[in-house]
Design an enzyme around this catalytic site. Structure first.
Site, PDB file in Angstrom:
ATOM      1  N   ASP A   8      -2.566 -60.030  12.973  1.00  0.00           N
ATOM      2  CA  ASP A   8      -4.130 -60.289  12.595  1.00  0.00           C
ATOM      3  C   ASP A   8      -4.498 -61.423  13.484  1.00  0.00           C
ATOM      4  O   ASP A   8      -3.800 -62.060  14.500  1.00  0.00           O
ATOM      5  CB  ASP A   8      -4.109 -60.995  11.209  1.00  0.00           C
ATOM      6  CG  ASP A   8      -3.084 -62.050  10.793  1.00  0.00           C
ATOM      7  OD1 ASP A   8      -2.513 -62.499  11.585  1.00  0.00           O
ATOM      8  OD2 ASP A   8      -2.539 -62.004   9.514  1.00  0.00           O
ATOM      9  N   GLY A  50       0.514 -55.402  10.459  1.00  0.00           N
ATOM     10  CA  GLY A  50       0.101 -56.477   9.867  1.00  0.00           C
ATOM     11  C   GLY A  50      -0.367 -57.602  10.839  1.00  0.00           C
ATOM     12  O   GLY A  50      -0.495 -58.841  10.454  1.00  0.00           O
ATOM     13  N   ASP A  77     -16.232 -49.688  25.338  1.00  0.00           N
ATOM     14  CA  ASP A  77     -15.214 -48.569  25.186  1.00  0.00           C
ATOM     15  C   ASP A  77     -15.889 -47.201  25.887  1.00  0.00           C
ATOM     16  O   ASP A  77     -16.958 -47.117  25.670  1.00  0.00           O
ATOM     17  CB  ASP A  77     -14.746 -48.334  23.868  1.00  0.00           C
ATOM     18  CG  ASP A  77     -13.598 -47.466  23.570  1.00  0.00           C
ATOM     19  OD1 ASP A  77     -12.783 -47.436  24.375  1.00  0.00           O
ATOM     20  OD2 ASP A  77     -13.920 -46.217  22.965  1.00  0.00           O
ATOM     21  N   ASN A 126       1.853 -61.636  12.968  1.00  0.00           N
ATOM     22  CA  ASN A 126       1.225 -61.731  11.826  1.00  0.00           C
ATOM     23  C   ASN A 126       1.319 -63.179  11.558  1.00  0.00           C
ATOM     24  O   ASN A 126       2.199 -63.586  11.086  1.00  0.00           O
ATOM     25  CB  ASN A 126       2.322 -60.842  10.984  1.00  0.00           C
ATOM     26  CG  ASN A 126       1.614 -60.645   9.562  1.00  0.00           C
ATOM     27  OD1 ASN A 126       0.677 -61.200   9.268  1.00  0.00           O
ATOM     28  ND2 ASN A 126       2.362 -59.772   8.643  1.00  0.00           N
ATOM     29  N   GLU A 141     -15.303 -49.237  30.390  1.00  0.00           N
ATOM     30  CA  GLU A 141     -14.230 -48.630  30.680  1.00  0.00           C
ATOM     31  C   GLU A 141     -14.349 -47.211  31.520  1.00  0.00           C
ATOM     32  O   GLU A 141     -15.634 -46.411  31.029  1.00  0.00           O
ATOM     33  CB  GLU A 141     -13.584 -47.948  29.319  1.00  0.00           C
ATOM     34  CG  GLU A 141     -12.162 -47.252  29.390  1.00  0.00           C
ATOM     35  CD  GLU A 141     -11.722 -46.681  28.416  1.00  0.00           C
ATOM     36  OE1 GLU A 141     -10.592 -46.407  28.277  1.00  0.00           O
ATOM     37  OE2 GLU A 141     -12.581 -46.487  27.287  1.00  0.00           O
ATOM     38  N   ASN A 156      -2.910 -60.884   3.817  1.00  0.00           N
ATOM     39  CA  ASN A 156      -3.991 -59.890   4.170  1.00  0.00           C
ATOM     40  C   ASN A 156      -3.440 -58.575   4.825  1.00  0.00           C
ATOM     41  O   ASN A 156      -3.997 -57.753   5.246  1.00  0.00           O
ATOM     42  CB  ASN A 156      -5.205 -60.467   5.159  1.00  0.00           C
ATOM     43  CG  ASN A 156      -4.680 -60.904   6.617  1.00  0.00           C
ATOM     44  OD1 ASN A 156      -3.477 -60.481   6.972  1.00  0.00           O
ATOM     45  ND2 ASN A 156      -5.371 -61.912   6.981  1.00  0.00           N
ATOM     46  N   ASP A 157      -2.419 -58.114   4.959  1.00  0.00           N
ATOM     47  CA  ASP A 157      -1.621 -57.269   5.402  1.00  0.00           C
ATOM     48  C   ASP A 157      -2.075 -55.832   4.787  1.00  0.00           C
ATOM     49  O   ASP A 157      -2.390 -54.981   5.453  1.00  0.00           O
ATOM     50  CB  ASP A 157       0.121 -57.235   5.190  1.00  0.00           C
ATOM     51  CG  ASP A 157       0.601 -58.076   6.178  1.00  0.00           C
ATOM     52  OD1 ASP A 157      -0.141 -58.828   7.081  1.00  0.00           O
ATOM     53  OD2 ASP A 157       1.806 -58.320   5.888  1.00  0.00           O
TER      54      ASP A 157
END
Length: 617
Positions: free
Chosen positions: A166, A164, A331, A139, A360, A144-145
């Site tokens: 980032d 949190g 993905d 974090n 994937e 910006n959490d």
């Protein structure tokens, strides 16, 4: 800054303000583009109330309007532009008119490219990719959490909540990754996920053009890219096109009725990937696999829709160009529409011939995985145009190989057999290899904390063919099992938060055992970085005997002998069997310990449960 939320200048050019009819345009995507792209065509998706009722006009040298496309939803208008080669960067107005009168305009920008398509290189066998989940790594900006306009707020006490982590936290620790020897970075998705719960993983994307504000937004991602480049670290973006979030903004107002797969009642995918490859599969089973939803929060996108597919292709190219990317990870690749994704792969590689894309491909069989690699010799002629595939077969072999006593099919023979199946692959150097990722048990839990087995496993991973990927915390022996639940398995990196009890980013914050693992991996990674023989050298291996697996990597400059001994007892290894590979060499120096082994004696002594990487002399 909240991403690139569009700012429109509404211009009324007729009558009084009271007579003017306001035109509200919510979005234009992509928001800007570049000149001198290889493909001159650009399609804009415009969303606004009744926008399809208006005509479009523009006047800019080198740019022409090819056509406009209206759908069954009048709130969308698709605009096809042609941007001629040599067009200058600049801005021009898209004018929305009614009976010849301009009601509104959007100022569109064409930017200058930073590099040509041919100059952009992708990740390859010379790299070691470090995978991390941004929310669980570090974090760097507590402000910006939580973000007011996004549903889920930070709650570090909830294993399945947002903690949190980032982009700033990643930037703050790039020196740590560089020192470790990492050369490429793969973050799980960073784009906005505005689901109310479990959004930390961000695989339910609610905005394809905006990095989640809780990660720092688009500007933070640009800064990450810039800082990675300074350190020689390549950046790989995780993309998700099979599905979007149920909270995606267009789910409230679909561009077309068939934009997503809808069913009379909620229908989950049957998750039977084999149905795409199975020549005897029923259409019913195939449809449920490909058109069923991955999860209730993940709406299944209809990639047979040409407008949607163009949107996704352009989105990928936009991010490569905008963020200066070195690669893409796609993905759940088999869940996508095969033909749609073939078109996507071909278009991206046409624009960037040297970019790398890894999909994937979660299968246990090499034959199933090989099907999805670019230019595979498939019986039905299918070509995915995806250069790199994830070698799950080798992963499943690694999970067991170091826990078993060698028998006919078990133990280290599993690794030998995995590589023996490489004849199925079009490009064995473009196989993504790993011992764990964010969806699997942590390897130290699998190995029950055995440090020697960890070293042997890492030795194999980092000296065999392919592109190795390691996962956050493997360097400090982090543990976790899927049976705990995904959130509890994906624990925070210790030291990534100011109030953490210890900081494992530093030697002082690690235990002796963790430091031993870290220093081992650091030495091996940095050695690998500078030895092309491991990147592209010829591989020759010998059938494992008595719990010992021996193989060689060689090129015109160097030969390396790797010995993995899983025997619980010390032993003497006879060298006679390896004559064809060691002929002319008198000794081998171990990369890790620096110890020299004399080959003239015809044998070398092996400690129990250990491995060697010998540079032959």
């Amino acid at each position: 800054m909240r991403g690139f939320w569009i700012s429109l200048v509404i211009v009324f050019l007729f009558g009084s303000q009271a007579e003017a009819k306001k035109v509200d345009i919510d979005k234009v995507e992509p928001m800007f583009w570049w000149v001198n792209m290889k493909n001159p065509n650009l399609q804009l998706m415009v969303h606004g109330e009744n926008i399809a009722h208006y005509d479009v006009e523009l006047n800019y040298s080198g740019v022409s309007l090819s056509r406009t496309i209206k759908t069954d939803n009048p709130n969308y208008l698709f605009i096809d532009l042609v941007i001629e080669k040599g067009t200058k960067a600049g801005k021009f107005n898209l004018n929305f008119t009614d009976k010849g009168k301009t009601k509104a305009h959007y100022q569109y920008e064409l930017k200058k490219r930073r590099t040509s398509s041919a100059e952009r290189k992708g990740f390859n066998e010379s790299d070691v990719v470090y995978l991390l989940m941004p929310d669980r790594f570090a974090n760097g900006n507590a402000d910006n959490d939580s973000v007011a306009e996004l549903a889920e707020k930070a709650d570090r006490n909830n294993p399945d909540g947002r903690h949190g982590g980032d982009i700033q936290g990643i930037i703050d620790h790039l020196d740590y990754l560089q020192d470790l020897g990492v050369t490429a970075l793969w973050n799980t998705p960073l784009l906005e996920d505005n689901e109310a719960r479990g959004s930390y993983h961000t695989y339910a994307i609610s905005d394809y053009y905006n990095v989640d504000a809780r990660f720092g937004g688009n500007e933070a991602y640009l800064e990450l890219s810039k800082e990675c480049k300074k350190r020689g670290i390549k950046l790989i973006m995780d993309m998700v096109f099979n599905h979007c979030a149920s909270a995606h903004w267009w789910m409230k107002d679909w561009p077309q009725k068939d934009w997503v797969h809808l069913h009379d009642e909620y229908t989950n995918s049957n998750h039977r990937k084999s149905t795409i490859l199975d020549p005897y599969a029923s259409e019913t089973d195939q449809i449920q696999f490909s058109d069923g939803w991955f999860d209730r929060s993940m709406a299944d996108l209809n990639q047979k829709n040409e407008l949607l597919m163009t949107y996704l292709i352009q989105n990928s190219i936009w991010w490569v160009e905008y963020a200066d990317l070195d690669g893409i990870r796609m993905d759940t690749h088999p869940y996508n529409d095969p033909q749609g994704m073939s078109k996507w792969g071909k278009a991206v590689l046409n624009e960037y011939p040297h970019l790398n894309i890894v999909g994937e491909t979660w299968y246990k069989s090499a034959a199933d995985i090989a099907y999805w690699q670019k230019d595979a010799l498939n019986a039905n002629g299918y070509n995915s145009y995806m250069p790199c595939v994830m070698d799950f077969q080798l992963f499943f072999s690694l999970e067991k190989a170091f826990l078993e006593k060698q028998e006919w099919e078990n133990g280290l023979v599993r690794l030998y057999k995995s590589l023996a199946a490489d004849y199925l692959y079009k490009d064995t150097g473009n196989l993504f290899i790993f011992i764990e990722n964010h969806d699997t048990d942590r390897i130290m839990s699998t190995l029950k904390g055995d440090l020697n087995k960890f070293k042997s496993m890492m030795t194999f991973l980092l000296t065999t063919r392919g592109i190795p990927q390691i996962y956050t915390g493997v360097e400090i022996l982090m543990e976790g099992k899927k049976s705990y639940g995904d959130g509890k398995m994906r624990i925070d990196f210790p030291g990534g938060w100011e109030d953490d009890a210890r900081n494992a980013f530093t030697a002082q914050g690690r235990t002796d055992k963790e430091n031993e693992a870290f220093n081992f991996l650091k030495k091996l990674l940095n050695w690998r970085k500078n030895n092309s023989v491991i990147h592209t050298g010829k591989l020759k291996h010998y059938i494992p005997e008595q719990d010992t697996y021996v193989y060689f990597r060689s090129n015109t400059e160097k030969t390396v002998m790797v010995v993995v001994n899983q025997d619980k007892s010390a032993k003497d290894l006879s060298l006679e069997r390896f004559t064809e590979s060691i002929k002319g060499f008198k000794s081998g120096k171990d990369v890790i310990s620096g110890k020299t082994f004399d080959f003239t004696k015809g044998k070398i002594s092996l400690a129990p449960n250990t491995s060697l990487i010998l540079e032959l002399e």
